[in-house]
Design a protein around this motif. Sequence first.
Motif, PDB file in Angstrom:
ATOM      1  N   ASP A   1      66.232  19.661  28.061  1.00  0.00           N
ATOM      2  CA  ASP A   1      64.936  20.234  28.442  1.00  0.00           C
ATOM      3  C   ASP A   1      63.962  20.202  27.273  1.00  0.00           C
ATOM      4  OD1 ASP A   1      65.865  20.828  31.003  1.00  0.00           O
ATOM      5  OD2 ASP A   1      66.726  22.727  30.339  1.00  0.00           O
ATOM      6  N   ARG A   2      64.457  20.552  26.084  1.00  0.00           N
ATOM      7  CA  ARG A   2      63.595  20.527  24.895  1.00  0.00           C
ATOM      8  C   ARG A   2      63.151  19.094  24.589  1.00  0.00           C
ATOM      9  NH1 ARG A   2      67.763  24.186  22.752  1.00  0.00           N
ATOM     10  NH2 ARG A   2      66.968  26.314  22.750  1.00  0.00           N
ATOM     11  N   ALA A   3      64.098  18.162  24.724  1.00  0.00           N
ATOM     12  CA  ALA A   3      63.771  16.763  24.449  1.00  0.00           C
ATOM     13  C   ALA A   3      62.694  16.258  25.397  1.00  0.00           C
ATOM     14  CB  ALA A   3      65.032  15.903  24.569  1.00  0.00           C
ATOM     15  N   MET A   4      62.792  16.603  26.680  1.00  0.00           N
ATOM     16  CA  MET A   4      61.791  16.169  27.656  1.00  0.00           C
ATOM     17  C   MET A   4      60.422  16.783  27.357  1.00  0.00           C
ATOM     18  SD  MET A   4      64.048  16.370  31.172  1.00  0.00           S
ATOM     19  CE  MET A   4      62.607  16.059  32.184  1.00  0.00           C
ATOM     20  N   LYS A   5      60.415  18.025  26.904  1.00  0.00           N
ATOM     21  CA  LYS A   5      59.149  18.685  26.613  1.00  0.00           C
ATOM     22  C   LYS A   5      58.437  18.025  25.435  1.00  0.00           C
ATOM     23  CE  LYS A   5      57.089  23.222  25.804  1.00  0.00           C
ATOM     24  NZ  LYS A   5      57.345  24.660  25.549  1.00  0.00           N
ATOM     25  N   SER A   6      59.216  17.429  24.513  1.00  0.00           N
ATOM     26  CA  SER A   6      58.612  16.801  23.329  1.00  0.00           C
ATOM     27  C   SER A   6      57.702  15.634  23.710  1.00  0.00           C
ATOM     28  CB  SER A   6      59.711  16.319  22.376  1.00  0.00           C
ATOM     29  OG  SER A   6      60.437  15.244  22.947  1.00  0.00           O
ATOM     30  N   PHE A   7      57.980  14.982  24.833  1.00  0.00           N
ATOM     31  CA  PHE A   7      57.153  13.850  25.257  1.00  0.00           C
ATOM     32  C   PHE A   7      55.767  14.329  25.711  1.00  0.00           C
ATOM     33  CE2 PHE A   7      61.345  12.066  25.344  1.00  0.00           C
ATOM     34  CZ  PHE A   7      61.171  10.727  25.038  1.00  0.00           C
ATOM     35  N   SER A   8      55.727  15.451  26.393  1.00  0.00           N
ATOM     36  CA  SER A   8      54.431  15.978  26.822  1.00  0.00           C
ATOM     37  C   SER A   8      53.661  16.572  25.652  1.00  0.00           C
ATOM     38  CB  SER A   8      54.629  17.038  27.909  1.00  0.00           C
ATOM     39  OG  SER A   8      55.420  18.117  27.425  1.00  0.00           O
ATOM     40  N   GLU A   9      54.370  17.181  24.697  1.00  0.00           N
ATOM     41  CA  GLU A   9      53.696  17.783  23.551  1.00  0.00           C
ATOM     42  C   GLU A   9      53.196  16.722  22.569  1.00  0.00           C
ATOM     43  OE1 GLU A   9      56.467  20.501  21.877  1.00  0.00           O
ATOM     44  OE2 GLU A   9      56.107  22.061  23.395  1.00  0.00           O
ATOM     45  N   GLY A  10      53.899  15.597  22.481  1.00  0.00           N
ATOM     46  CA  GLY A  10      53.476  14.546  21.565  1.00  0.00           C
ATOM     47  C   GLY A  10      52.333  13.710  22.089  1.00  0.00           C
ATOM     48  N   GLY A  11      52.233  13.595  23.412  1.00  0.00           N
ATOM     49  CA  GLY A  11      51.167  12.786  23.987  1.00  0.00           C
ATOM     50  C   GLY A  11      51.322  11.311  23.646  1.00  0.00           C
ATOM     51  N   PHE A  12      50.207  10.586  23.701  1.00  0.00           N
ATOM     52  CA  PHE A  12      50.261   9.148  23.453  1.00  0.00           C
ATOM     53  C   PHE A  12      50.396   8.822  21.964  1.00  0.00           C
ATOM     54  CE2 PHE A  12      48.343   9.024  27.697  1.00  0.00           C
ATOM     55  CZ  PHE A  12      49.106   8.032  28.279  1.00  0.00           C
TER      56      PHE A  12
END
Length: 392
Positions: free
Chosen positions: A234-245
């Motif tokens: 779950d934390r790993a998946m959230k990192s993609f939204s927090e990092g953006g493009f």
Amino acid sequence: MRLSRADRSRVADWWFTVDHVLVGAILALIVAGLVFSLAASPAVALRKGLPTYYFVERHFFFSAVGVVVMLAVSLLSPRGVRRLALGLFAVSVAGMIAVHFIGPEINGARRWLSIGGHSIQPSEFAKPAFIVLSAWLFAESQQRQDMPALPLAILLGLCFTGLLISEPDIGQTLLVSIVWAGLYFLSGQALLGAGIIGMVGAMGLAFAYSSFAHVRFRIDKFLAPTPGDYSQVDRAMKSFSEGGFLGRGPGEGTIKNALPDAHTDFIFAVVAEEYGVIACLVLLGLFAFIVMRVLIAAAQEKTAATRLSIQGLALLFGLQALINMGVNVGLLPAKGMTLPFISSGGSSMLAVSITLGMLLALTRHRPHVARVKRPPVLNDVVGMPTTSQVQK
């Protein structure tokens, strides 16, 4: 130093026959791993009470050793690669047996041997050797009726997967089983056997689910996640939204402080947060380019054993990367599998270096005997067919 085509040394022969583009892509991937290690590893080292750059220094060391190993293996001939695979598999299997007697138990599994203060995972080194040996046996089964090559390939697969299950290492078992089944299909074996392999695989997955609590837990959690349960995935998946493009910037990520395996299994998530989704896509493209490059070379290879070895090693390398990335983005249950050349880990780094060294050796541009043009007079003298006769 300048090399001439008149030079008959092994280094000169390697330079003029190796795929330079493929070498460059692999080296680029290794450099990327060093950069990403600087982003993910220090936080993990501090949390474990180790020096800040402990894992970074280890990654640099094993990357340097891995490059040397890869280039040394790439000097071999196809026959030399098979001989290396046989010796490496024998030693690795002995190590996999030894872990049950002298290996430490970590998280309920015995997979490692402690040698000289370093942990070594024998199964990592057995994987590329197993693929090359299986490819050779499948090729021989189609060419030699006097050799029980297919039964030997099946026996080899059962023995190796049995050792992996006994550790237990279900993720690696699934990986090598898929590649082995792919080689069975690519070698042109009977379709009935492919159906049987599929049934055995389904039964194996059911057995793993019912017999291993951690497998059942991961699959259940993947299929029916608990709301509010902030797991590693779950934390790993959230990192993609927090990092953006474009990402937060090098060193600005926070996910690495919460993930215990940020420098190994979940380094792809750290890359997403600090460098952005675009960097992840570039990394994915680099893996895809390497796999496609060697598969194109395999399509042009005339020798069945070499062609199957290239295809099997490419599948092994590519599928391991895809599984790691798939776990990070939530498409697959957690597997505990490293990202080749990017994740920290000595055994994984050296084993992947051997795998890519074998691929470089097998894809070198060697002229096939059937395509070598001979003067007609020489053919008449030695009784060899002319080029036109060979083409017919």
